[in-house]
Design an enzyme around this catalytic site. Structure first.
Site, PDB file in Angstrom:
ATOM      1  N   LYS A 190       0.829  -1.211   0.000  1.00  0.00           N
ATOM      2  CA  LYS A 190       0.000   0.000   0.000  1.00  0.00           C
ATOM      3  C   LYS A 190       0.868   1.268   0.000  1.00  0.00           C
ATOM      4  CE  LYS A 190      -3.542  -2.544  -0.273  1.00  0.00           C
ATOM      5  NZ  LYS A 190      -4.573  -3.070   0.614  1.00  0.00           N
TER       6      LYS A 190
HETATM    7  C1  LIG Z   1      -5.591  -4.018   1.079  1.00  0.00           C
HETATM    8  C2  LIG Z   1      -7.043  -3.746   1.024  1.00  0.00           C
HETATM    9  C3  LIG Z   1      -7.885  -3.956   2.111  1.00  0.00           C
HETATM   10  C4  LIG Z   1      -7.455  -4.647   3.373  1.00  0.00           C
HETATM   11  O1  LIG Z   1      -6.361  -4.094   3.988  1.00  0.00           O
HETATM   12  P1  LIG Z   1      -5.431  -5.040   4.899  1.00  0.00           P
HETATM   13  O2  LIG Z   1      -4.527  -4.047   5.567  1.00  0.00           O
HETATM   14  O3  LIG Z   1      -4.717  -5.974   4.004  1.00  0.00           O
HETATM   15  O4  LIG Z   1      -6.320  -5.718   5.869  1.00  0.00           O
HETATM   16  C5  LIG Z   1      -9.207  -3.584   1.996  1.00  0.00           C
HETATM   17  N1  LIG Z   1      -9.690  -3.050   0.865  1.00  0.00           N
HETATM   18  C6  LIG Z   1      -8.912  -2.851  -0.210  1.00  0.00           C
HETATM   19  C7  LIG Z   1      -9.504  -2.240  -1.427  1.00  0.00           C
HETATM   20  C8  LIG Z   1      -7.566  -3.208  -0.175  1.00  0.00           C
HETATM   21  O5  LIG Z   1      -6.808  -3.049  -1.259  1.00  0.00           O
END
Ligand SMILES: *Cc1c(COP(=O)(O)O)cnc(C)c1O
Length: 394
Positions: A190
């Protein structure tokens, strides 16, 4: 077969940027003797709140999924409630609506932006609808003006899944701060990372307070207990164990300071992809759209769509050809309405969302991350061109 020159090491589609400050802070945290939630989590929450413009509550948690769960529960959604959302997302988005006992109602997406279509949102509103939960795909904001209008007309909450979108903004402001609640993820792919981690942000103090109780076993410590240090507590809700560690926040404190520079670097590399592949756009491939003037795209991922009608190969052959050239790619996403679980539980059928089904067959995520070298972008672009041109329909 043509020769496959060049790389000996696989190029990943994403890799986190970790600076020396982060490493030193983690080591200092280890030496401090305080590993779990403490002063560094508090400092991280403050720093992120400040980045988002102040005047907002930041509740750090241990994943973006946890942030989604708490925002849905904190909004008071549960059995009998419907939440309109996109199927073109990671399962967490719909799963956390269901974990709260509510029902996700998918609507179709725009083929260019892969964001949900406001007119389909209007069409999906029923007397049971309580919220809209948009995902800013790849870090390009949804049409928040239009979604806010729909929400106001029907008294719906807006909860942003801004997992892709830290650092993004649109005319209405920064992604994640535009509804009742916003959810960020700090997974290593991310925009910034804490290893794993997430945050719920909200301007509603009551929602922030509720999230803080739910994230730690549903336990409250009254003012008297805090003042006296007696450690007395009360369990007032069914809570969870979603707290962020100081070890994670140690990374986050320094990552927050890099949000804009990492975003700008990814944006520059995305622009380079467009320069190098622009002549194929709309012909053999569809490149991701640039943001409208005045908006900022976070460029979390670089998702192209293959124009299969113009190609003799499918997506899996395309990805295999890149893998042979030592280029890893990602899949964002296989639409949820095509997955067995949602078909079984929600009665989704493949034909329900034609644009999401169309995109599911065509999306490929190319490597993009702040530490990627420009030569690597050029290498990937050249490989993409080679494979597409060699397999073009005549
Ligand atoms: C990565 C992601 C999540 C979940 O985040 P985590 O930190 O992996 O739990 C939720 N929604 C979207 C669109 C994502 O890309």
């Amino acid at each position: 077969m043509s020769e496959k020159p060049g790389r000996t090491e696989m190029l990943p589609f994403s890799r986190p940027h970790i600076g020396e400050e982060e490493i030193a802070e983690v080591v200092a945290t280890l030496r401090s003797g305080w590993l779990t939630t403490g002063p560094r989590v508090e400092a991280f929450e403050k720093a992120l709140a400040q980045y988002l413009g102040g005047d907002i509550h930041v509740v750090a948690v241990n994943s973006g999924t946890a942030a989604l769960h708490l925002s849905v529960l904190g909004t008071g959604l549960g059995p009998g409630d419907e939440v309109i959302t996109t199927p073109m997302t990671w399962p967490a988005t719909a799963n956390m609506i269901m974990a709260a006992g509510a029902r996700p109602v998918f609507v179709d997406i725009d083929r260019t932006t892969l964001n949900l279509l406001p007119d389909r949102v209007v069409g999906a509103v029923t007397p049971r609808t309580r919220a809209i939960l948009p995902v800013h795909f790849a870090g390009l904001c949804c049409d928040m003006a239009e979604l806010a209008k729909i929400a106001a007309e029907h008294s719906l909450a807006v909860i942003e899944d801004a997992a892709h979108a830290l650092g993004a903004s649109c005319s209405e402001g920064k992604a994640g701060t535009l509804g009742l609640a916003g959810c960020f993820s700090f997974h290593p792919t991310k925009p910034i990372t804490t290893g794993e981690g997430g945050a719920l942000v909200t301007r509603d103090p009551a929602l922030a307070e509720k999230a803080r109780i739910l994230l730690f076993h549903g336990v409250t410590r009254g003012a008297r207990s805090r003042a006296s240090g007696s450690g007395e507590y009360e369990v007032v809700e069914l809570g969870f164990k979603y707290n962020m560690l100081d070890l994670q926040a140690a990374l986050g404190i320094h990552q927050v300071a890099r949000i804009d520079t990492l975003r700008d670097r990814r944006a520059a590399l995305a622009a380079r992809y467009r320069e190098l592949l622009g002549d194929l756009d709309g012909d053999l491939v569809f490149l991701p759209p640039d943001p409208p003037p005045g908006w900022l795209h976070s460029w979390h991922i670089y998702v192209i769509k293959l124009n299969l009608e113009r190609l003799t190969i499918d997506r899996s052959a395309f990805r295999a050809a890149l893998r042979e050239r030592m280029i890893a790619t990602g899949l964002h996403y296989l639409s949820l309405h095509l997955q067995p679980f949602y078909q079984r539980e929600l009665g989704c059928r493949p034909e329900d969302f034609p644009n999401a089904a169309w995109a599911s067959e065509r999306v490929v995520t190319l490597p993009l991350f702040a530490d990627m070298a420009e030569e690597d972008v050029a290498y990937v672009a050249e490989a993409v061109r080679e494979v597409l041109v060699a397999n073009a329909r005549r």
